[in-house]
Design an enzyme around this catalytic site. Structure first.
Site, PDB file in Angstrom:
ATOM      1  N   ASP A  48       0.834  -1.206   0.000  1.00  0.00           N
ATOM      2  CA  ASP A  48       0.000   0.000   0.000  1.00  0.00           C
ATOM      3  C   ASP A  48       0.870   1.257   0.000  1.00  0.00           C
ATOM      4  O   ASP A  48       1.959   1.259   0.580  1.00  0.00           O
ATOM      5  CB  ASP A  48      -0.906  -0.023   1.241  1.00  0.00           C
ATOM      6  CG  ASP A  48      -2.019   1.002   1.146  1.00  0.00           C
ATOM      7  OD1 ASP A  48      -2.299   1.502   0.036  1.00  0.00           O
ATOM      8  OD2 ASP A  48      -2.621   1.322   2.193  1.00  0.00           O
ATOM      9  N   ARG A  53       0.088   7.641  -2.746  1.00  0.00           N
ATOM     10  CA  ARG A  53       0.638   8.726  -1.921  1.00  0.00           C
ATOM     11  C   ARG A  53       2.097   9.014  -2.282  1.00  0.00           C
ATOM     12  O   ARG A  53       2.540  10.153  -2.263  1.00  0.00           O
ATOM     13  CB  ARG A  53       0.514   8.367  -0.422  1.00  0.00           C
ATOM     14  CG  ARG A  53      -0.872   8.672   0.132  1.00  0.00           C
ATOM     15  CD  ARG A  53      -1.104   7.994   1.436  1.00  0.00           C
ATOM     16  NE  ARG A  53      -1.334   6.562   1.260  1.00  0.00           N
ATOM     17  CZ  ARG A  53      -1.224   5.669   2.230  1.00  0.00           C
ATOM     18  NH1 ARG A  53      -0.864   6.047   3.437  1.00  0.00           N
ATOM     19  NH2 ARG A  53      -1.469   4.401   1.989  1.00  0.00           N
ATOM     20  N   HIS A  57       2.455   3.291  -9.035  1.00  0.00           N
ATOM     21  CA  HIS A  57       2.310   1.852  -9.291  1.00  0.00           C
ATOM     22  C   HIS A  57       3.531   1.324 -10.046  1.00  0.00           C
ATOM     23  O   HIS A  57       4.037   0.246  -9.749  1.00  0.00           O
ATOM     24  CB  HIS A  57       1.027   1.578 -10.085  1.00  0.00           C
ATOM     25  CG  HIS A  57      -0.229   1.917  -9.325  1.00  0.00           C
ATOM     26  ND1 HIS A  57      -0.409   1.572  -8.010  1.00  0.00           N
ATOM     27  CD2 HIS A  57      -1.372   2.568  -9.703  1.00  0.00           C
ATOM     28  CE1 HIS A  57      -1.606   1.992  -7.598  1.00  0.00           C
ATOM     29  NE2 HIS A  57      -2.205   2.607  -8.603  1.00  0.00           N
ATOM     30  N   SER A  90      -7.348  -5.759  -5.381  1.00  0.00           N
ATOM     31  CA  SER A  90      -8.447  -6.338  -4.602  1.00  0.00           C
ATOM     32  C   SER A  90      -9.750  -6.313  -5.393  1.00  0.00           C
ATOM     33  O   SER A  90      -9.873  -5.594  -6.392  1.00  0.00           O
ATOM     34  CB  SER A  90      -8.628  -5.565  -3.292  1.00  0.00           C
ATOM     35  OG  SER A  90      -9.228  -4.315  -3.559  1.00  0.00           O
ATOM     36  N   LEU A 144      10.390 -21.076  -4.295  1.00  0.00           N
ATOM     37  CA  LEU A 144       9.396 -20.221  -3.635  1.00  0.00           C
ATOM     38  C   LEU A 144       8.012 -20.374  -4.275  1.00  0.00           C
ATOM     39  O   LEU A 144       7.879 -20.325  -5.497  1.00  0.00           O
ATOM     40  CB  LEU A 144       9.841 -18.756  -3.749  1.00  0.00           C
ATOM     41  CG  LEU A 144       8.874 -17.718  -3.180  1.00  0.00           C
ATOM     42  CD1 LEU A 144       8.848 -17.747  -1.648  1.00  0.00           C
ATOM     43  CD2 LEU A 144       9.228 -16.307  -3.672  1.00  0.00           C
ATOM     44  N   GLU A 167       1.148 -13.291  12.619  1.00  0.00           N
ATOM     45  CA  GLU A 167       1.756 -12.122  13.260  1.00  0.00           C
ATOM     46  C   GLU A 167       1.640 -10.936  12.298  1.00  0.00           C
ATOM     47  O   GLU A 167       1.978 -11.063  11.113  1.00  0.00           O
ATOM     48  CB  GLU A 167       3.239 -12.384  13.577  1.00  0.00           C
ATOM     49  CG  GLU A 167       3.473 -13.536  14.524  1.00  0.00           C
ATOM     50  CD  GLU A 167       2.963 -13.247  15.933  1.00  0.00           C
ATOM     51  OE1 GLU A 167       2.888 -12.064  16.326  1.00  0.00           O
ATOM     52  OE2 GLU A 167       2.637 -14.231  16.635  1.00  0.00           O
TER      53      GLU A 167
HETATM   54  C1  FPP Z   1      -2.007   0.085  -3.295  1.00  0.00           C
HETATM   55  O1  FPP Z   1      -1.533   1.413  -3.253  1.00  0.00           O
HETATM   56  C2  FPP Z   1      -1.428  -0.617  -4.434  1.00  0.00           C
HETATM   57  C3  FPP Z   1      -2.145  -1.194  -5.450  1.00  0.00           C
HETATM   58  C4  FPP Z   1      -3.622  -1.158  -5.516  1.00  0.00           C
HETATM   59  C5  FPP Z   1      -1.458  -1.833  -6.583  1.00  0.00           C
HETATM   60  C6  FPP Z   1      -0.289  -2.692  -6.264  1.00  0.00           C
HETATM   61  C7  FPP Z   1       0.491  -2.874  -7.494  1.00  0.00           C
HETATM   62  C8  FPP Z   1       1.821  -2.858  -7.573  1.00  0.00           C
HETATM   63  C9  FPP Z   1       2.707  -2.766  -6.399  1.00  0.00           C
HETATM   64  C10 FPP Z   1       2.412  -2.896  -8.951  1.00  0.00           C
HETATM   65  C11 FPP Z   1       3.261  -4.078  -9.245  1.00  0.00           C
HETATM   66  C12 FPP Z   1       2.651  -5.381  -8.888  1.00  0.00           C
HETATM   67  C13 FPP Z   1       3.003  -6.569  -9.455  1.00  0.00           C
HETATM   68  C14 FPP Z   1       2.436  -7.831  -8.910  1.00  0.00           C
HETATM   69  C15 FPP Z   1       3.951  -6.655 -10.597  1.00  0.00           C
HETATM   70  P1  FPP Z   1      -2.588   2.602  -3.388  1.00  0.00           P
HETATM   71  O2  FPP Z   1      -2.776   2.898  -4.820  1.00  0.00           O
HETATM   72  O3  FPP Z   1      -3.857   2.240  -2.657  1.00  0.00           O
HETATM   73  O4  FPP Z   1      -1.820   3.737  -2.648  1.00  0.00           O
HETATM   74  P2  FPP Z   1      -2.467   4.928  -1.780  1.00  0.00           P
HETATM   75  O5  FPP Z   1      -3.109   4.283  -0.571  1.00  0.00           O
HETATM   76  O6  FPP Z   1      -1.279   5.748  -1.417  1.00  0.00           O
HETATM   77  O7  FPP Z   1      -3.431   5.649  -2.664  1.00  0.00           O
END
Ligand code: FPP
Length: 243
Positions: free
Chosen positions: A12, A16, A29, A57, A123, A199
Site C-alpha cells: 500500500d 501517496r 504503481h 483487490s 518459492l 503475526e
Molecule cells: C495500493 O496502493 C497498491 C495497489 C492497488 C497496486 C499494487 C500494485 C503494484 C505494487 C504494482 C506491481 C505489482 C506486481 C504484482 C507486478 P494505493 O494505490 O492504494 O496507494 P495509496 O493508498 O497511497 O493511494
C-alpha cells in the site's frame, strides 16, 4: 533467526508516493514493481517457502478506469519481463482471486505463467488479483454446499481442514507473517480465514520505498514473537513470556 514459512504482503502507498512528488498515481504503481522484485528475491535468498502479494483487490475495480487499465498493463508487462527469471529461480507462480473480469490477454498470460512454473519446487509465489477474503470464503462455501447437495459430502463431515482445502490458498501453510506498508492498520479483506493466527507487522513506509532492509525489520519482528496459538506460555515450551 526463526524464519516465517509463509509471508503475506499488502503493498500500500503507491498513490501517496506519487502525489508527494506531484506525479500521477500510475507513476507510483510503476515504481511499485521494483519492491515486488526485491521481496521475491529476498524470500528466495532466505529460503522462505511461500509469499503471497495483494496486487489488486475485488474492491479496486471501483477505481477510475484509467488507473485500473494502467495496473492491468503493468501486470502484463511484469509477467512478460520477469517470467523467465522467476522460472530460472525455481519460483512456482500462481494467481488467486476472481479472474473472470480480467482482460482475456491477461488471463491467458496468467494461465501460461502458472502452467510453465507449475513443476518448480522453489518459492511458492501467489499474486492476488481481483481477490477478496470474503469472496474466497463464499466461493468455498458454494463449492462445499454443492458437494453436500450432490451427496458427495455430509454436513457433519465438514471440518476446518476441509473448509481450508476449498480456499484459494489450499495446500499452503497459513501465513506466519503479514506485512502492510503505507501506514494503515487494517487487513482490508485480504486472507480473512488464513490470517487467524498470523503475526501482523505494519510499516509506515510507502510501498515504492519498501526495500530489503525494511523487509528485514519485518523478519526481525517475526523472530521476536512468541506464538502461542491459544495455548499458555508453559504449554508452548517457551521460556520467554511476551504480552
Ligand atoms: C495500493 O496502493 C497498491 C495497489 C492497488 C497496486 C499494487 C500494485 C503494484 C505494487 C504494482 C506491481 C505489482 C506486481 C504484482 C507486478 P494505493 O494505490 O492504494 O496507494 P495509496 O493508498 O497511497 O493511494
Amino acid at each position: 533467526m526463526t524464519l516465517p514459512r509463509h509471508v503475506a504482503i499488502i503493498m500500500d502507498g503507491n498513490g501517496r508516493w506519487a502525489a508527494a512528488r506531484g506525479l500521477p498515481r500510475h507513476a507510483g504503481h510503476r515504481q511499485g514493481v521494483a519492491p515486488v522484485r526485491t521481496s521475491v528475491e529476498e524470500c528466495v535468498r532466505r529460503g522462505v517457502e511461500a509469499l503471497t502479494l495483494f496486487a489488486f483487490s475485488s474492491e479496486n475495480w471501483r477505481r477510475p478506469e484509467p488507473e485500473v487499465s494502467g495496473l492491468m498493463g503493468l501486470f502484463v508487462d511484469a509477467l512478460d519481463r520477469d517470467l523467465d527469471e522467476l522460472h530460472a529461480r525455481g519460483v512456482r507462480l500462481r494467481f488467486i482471486g476472481d479472474r473472470r473480469s480480467l482482460a482475456v490477454r491477461l488471463q491467458a498470460r496468467m494461465a501460461g505463467a502458472e502452467a510453465r512454473t507449475a513443476a518448480n519446487d522453489g518459492l511458492k509465489l501467489q499474486v492476488a488479483v481481483g481477490y477478496g477474503g470474503r469472496w474466497d470464503i463464499v466461493e468455498a462455501a458454494k463449492r462445499l454446499a454443492r458437494a453436500c447437495a450432490s451427496g458427495a459430502l455430509r454436513p457433519e463431515e465438514l471440518t476446518e481442514e476441509r473448509f481450508a482445502a476449498s480456499l484459494e490458498l489450499a495446500g499452503l501453510p497459513d501465513p506466519d507473517l503479514f506485512v502492510r506498508t503505507g501506514g494503515e492498520r487494517r487487513i482490508s479483506n485480504f486472507l480473512l480465514w488464513n490470517l487467524a493466527y498470523t503475526e501482523l507487522w505494519f510499516s509506515d513506509c510507502l510501498w515504492p520505498d519498501f526495500d530489503a532492509s525494511e523487509l528485514t525489520r519485518a523478519f526481525e519482528f517475526f523472530a521476536s514473537r512468541q506464538r502461542r496459538f491459544g495455548l499458555t506460555t508453559p504449554q508452548t515450551g517457551e521460556t520467554r513470556d511476551h504480552a
